[in-house]
Design a protein around this motif. Structure first.
Motif, PDB file in Angstrom:
ATOM      1  N   GLU A 218       0.965  -1.312  -0.027  1.00 20.39           N
ATOM      2  CA  GLU A 218      -0.095  -0.031  -0.080  1.00 20.39           C
ATOM      3  C   GLU A 218       0.956   1.202  -0.122  1.00 20.39           C
ATOM      4  O   GLU A 218       1.872   1.070   0.847  1.00 20.39           O
ATOM      5  N   LEU A 219       0.361   2.363  -0.781  1.00 17.11           N
ATOM      6  CA  LEU A 219       1.040   3.614  -0.651  1.00 17.11           C
ATOM      7  C   LEU A 219       0.125   4.516  -0.009  1.00 17.11           C
ATOM      8  O   LEU A 219      -0.947   5.148  -0.502  1.00 17.11           O
ATOM      9  N   ALA A 220       0.301   4.335   1.420  1.00 17.07           N
ATOM     10  CA  ALA A 220      -0.817   5.207   2.340  1.00 17.07           C
ATOM     11  C   ALA A 220      -0.465   6.352   2.332  1.00 17.07           C
ATOM     12  O   ALA A 220       0.386   7.164   1.781  1.00 17.07           O
ATOM     13  N   ASP A 221      -1.333   7.200   3.304  1.00 16.18           N
ATOM     14  CA  ASP A 221      -1.217   8.663   3.248  1.00 16.18           C
ATOM     15  C   ASP A 221       0.317   9.322   3.774  1.00 16.18           C
ATOM     16  O   ASP A 221       0.808  10.167   3.295  1.00 16.18           O
ATOM     17  N   SER A 222       0.830   8.521   4.703  1.00 15.08           N
ATOM     18  CA  SER A 222       2.217   8.839   5.285  1.00 15.08           C
ATOM     19  C   SER A 222       3.258   7.828   5.293  1.00 15.08           C
ATOM     20  O   SER A 222       4.262   8.041   5.729  1.00 15.08           O
ATOM     21  N   SER A 223       2.954   6.710   4.611  1.00 12.29           N
ATOM     22  CA  SER A 223       3.930   5.484   4.758  1.00 12.29           C
ATOM     23  C   SER A 223       3.891   4.628   3.339  1.00 12.29           C
ATOM     24  O   SER A 223       2.624   4.589   2.697  1.00 12.29           O
ATOM     25  N   VAL A 224       4.996   4.057   2.953  1.00 12.98           N
ATOM     26  CA  VAL A 224       4.900   3.006   2.167  1.00 12.98           C
ATOM     27  C   VAL A 224       4.951   1.476   2.936  1.00 12.98           C
ATOM     28  O   VAL A 224       5.874   1.349   3.921  1.00 12.98           O
ATOM     29  N   ASN A 225       3.831   0.902   2.868  1.00 11.75           N
ATOM     30  CA  ASN A 225       3.574  -0.485   3.659  1.00 11.75           C
ATOM     31  C   ASN A 225       4.138  -1.554   2.971  1.00 11.75           C
ATOM     32  O   ASN A 225       3.853  -1.960   2.011  1.00 11.75           O
ATOM     33  N   PHE A 226       4.835  -2.261   3.710  1.00 13.47           N
ATOM     34  CA  PHE A 226       5.063  -3.659   3.414  1.00 13.47           C
ATOM     35  C   PHE A 226       4.383  -4.699   4.127  1.00 13.47           C
ATOM     36  O   PHE A 226       3.979  -4.511   5.393  1.00 13.47           O
ATOM     37  N   VAL A 227       3.854  -5.816   3.335  1.00 12.29           N
ATOM     38  CA  VAL A 227       3.380  -6.974   3.778  1.00 12.29           C
ATOM     39  C   VAL A 227       4.472  -7.971   4.148  1.00 12.29           C
ATOM     40  O   VAL A 227       5.389  -8.266   3.282  1.00 12.29           O
ATOM     41  N   VAL A 228       4.781  -8.335   5.192  1.00 19.38           N
ATOM     42  CA  VAL A 228       5.740  -9.621   5.528  1.00 19.38           C
ATOM     43  C   VAL A 228       5.288 -10.634   6.141  1.00 19.38           C
ATOM     44  O   VAL A 228       4.322 -10.523   7.392  1.00 19.38           O
ATOM     45  N   ARG A 229       5.385 -11.631   5.552  1.00 17.22           N
ATOM     46  CA  ARG A 229       4.354 -12.901   5.952  1.00 17.22           C
ATOM     47  C   ARG A 229       5.342 -14.230   5.813  1.00 17.22           C
ATOM     48  O   ARG A 229       5.209 -15.092   5.289  1.00 17.22           O
ATOM     49  N   PRO A 230       6.159 -14.390   7.211  1.00 21.09           N
ATOM     50  CA  PRO A 230       6.973 -15.502   7.206  1.00 21.09           C
ATOM     51  C   PRO A 230       6.009 -16.768   7.817  1.00 21.09           C
ATOM     52  O   PRO A 230       4.935 -16.549   8.512  1.00 21.09           O
ATOM     53  N   TRP A 231       6.476 -17.759   7.866  1.00 18.37           N
ATOM     54  CA  TRP A 231       5.762 -19.006   8.625  1.00 18.37           C
ATOM     55  C   TRP A 231       6.521 -19.445   9.657  1.00 18.37           C
ATOM     56  O   TRP A 231       7.618 -19.567   9.544  1.00 18.37           O
ATOM     57  N   ALA A 232       5.874 -19.966  10.762  1.00 17.70           N
ATOM     58  CA  ALA A 232       6.492 -20.712  12.079  1.00 17.70           C
ATOM     59  C   ALA A 232       5.689 -21.800  12.471  1.00 17.70           C
ATOM     60  O   ALA A 232       4.392 -22.000  11.990  1.00 17.70           O
ATOM     61  N   LYS A 233       6.390 -22.539  13.219  1.00 14.31           N
ATOM     62  CA  LYS A 233       5.552 -23.604  13.862  1.00 14.31           C
ATOM     63  C   LYS A 233       4.483 -22.729  14.831  1.00 14.31           C
ATOM     64  O   LYS A 233       4.639 -21.702  15.314  1.00 14.31           O
ATOM     65  N   ALA A 234       3.428 -23.690  14.957  1.00 19.10           N
ATOM     66  CA  ALA A 234       2.119 -22.957  15.713  1.00 19.10           C
ATOM     67  C   ALA A 234       2.846 -22.457  17.318  1.00 19.10           C
ATOM     68  O   ALA A 234       2.252 -21.356  17.724  1.00 19.10           O
ATOM     69  N   GLU A 235       3.491 -23.267  17.776  1.00 23.55           N
ATOM     70  CA  GLU A 235       3.941 -23.039  19.214  1.00 23.55           C
ATOM     71  C   GLU A 235       4.985 -21.715  19.136  1.00 23.55           C
ATOM     72  O   GLU A 235       5.122 -21.046  20.281  1.00 23.55           O
ATOM     73  N   ASP A 236       5.742 -21.342  17.933  1.00 24.00           N
ATOM     74  CA  ASP A 236       6.853 -20.359  18.015  1.00 24.00           C
ATOM     75  C   ASP A 236       6.029 -19.076  17.273  1.00 24.00           C
ATOM     76  O   ASP A 236       6.688 -17.980  17.125  1.00 24.00           O
TER      77      ASP A 236
END
Length: 273
Positions: A218-236
């Protein structure tokens, strides 16, 4: 007034027949109870070998034992000449009256049976049910008990659990950590993306497969936003989310990548007299 009672006739017409009926009724009741107990125990062992849930096993045992006991009582009373048809009708009417009086409890009971049979979650799972989140601590016929992360115990009626959306965060062995990271428009976008990839890949609890997704969202009003989507074990899950958040902030500060925050610019204009 004198009563002329023939002892032989009394014995033949009353004592002997009634004694026989009472004896047979007792035999039916005793033997029936023994058989009911044997059937209940055998059924319980068979269910245990099938590795069903202990709560479901106990529930089925109770239902089976109660049903068989009622049948034994009906057979014993019929041997005494009692009109069991009227008795069954009376029990049915009483059951209907009790059901109407306890309809809310019965709805929770029915929902508890469905939860035990279908098992949408198990003990220890972290779930969101009935508007409450927590780890499943106990599942009973009428309610489900959750323990929240701050160690509160919340009891939710099963009707509220089964009748609403249930989210099980522990059903799968892995979870995706969804993060949004914003940088200022004046910061180097490609450098920020490269740093995010480096930070995520160097974390020992982030899984290599599935692959982490990092993209400008997203090119938001005051920022450029990244989505960061790593995967982990459920307990972590929480460890990864919190540690990555801290590491990203520290690394961006060290590399001169600005993370914007809400602010207001006020411009003053001097009017000429």
């Amino acid at each position: 007034m004198e009563w002329n009672i023939d002892p032989q006739q009394l014995w033949t017409d009353y004592v002997l027949p009634w004694s026989t009926q009472i004896l047979l009724a007792l035999v039916i009741f005793i033997v029936g109870r023994l058989l009911a107990g044997m059937i209940t125990r055998a059924t319980g062992k068979a269910l245990e070998k099938a590795k069903l849930d202990p709560i479901l096993i106990n529930f089925l045992r109770t239902v089976l034992s109660t049903t068989l006991t009622l049948l034994v009582i009906v057979f014993a009373l019929s041997q005494l000449g009692v009109d069991t048809t009227s008795l069954v009708a009376l029990l049915g009417a009483a059951g209907l009256a009790v059901g109407l009086a306890l309809k809310d409890s019965l709805s929770h009971f029915a929902a508890g049976v469905m939860l035990i049979v279908f098992r949408p979650f198990k003990l220890g799972d972290y779930v969101e049910v009935g508007g409450v989140s927590g780890s499943v601590d106990q599942i009973t016929i009428f309610s489900t008990r959750l323990k929240t992360p701050d160690n509160k115990v919340v009891t939710v009626p099963n009707g509220n659990v089964f009748g609403n959306t249930m989210v099980n965060f522990s059903a799968e062995s892995t979870r995706r950590v969804d993060m949004i990271v914003g940088i200022s428009y004046g910061s180097d976008l490609l450098k920020a993306k490269s740093l995010l990839k480096e930070i995520v890949e160097s974390h020992d609890k982030v899984l290599k497969d599935p692959e982490t997704k990092i993209a400008v969202s997203e090119l938001a009003d005051s920022s450029v936003n990244f989505v960061v989507r790593p995967w982990a074990k459920a307990e972590d899950y929480w460890a990864v989310k919190w540690e990555l958040t801290e590491q990203i902030k520290l690394r961006f500060d060290a590399e001169g990548i600005e993370i914007p925050f809400p602010q207001m610019d006020v411009h003053l204009h001097k009017e000429s007299a």
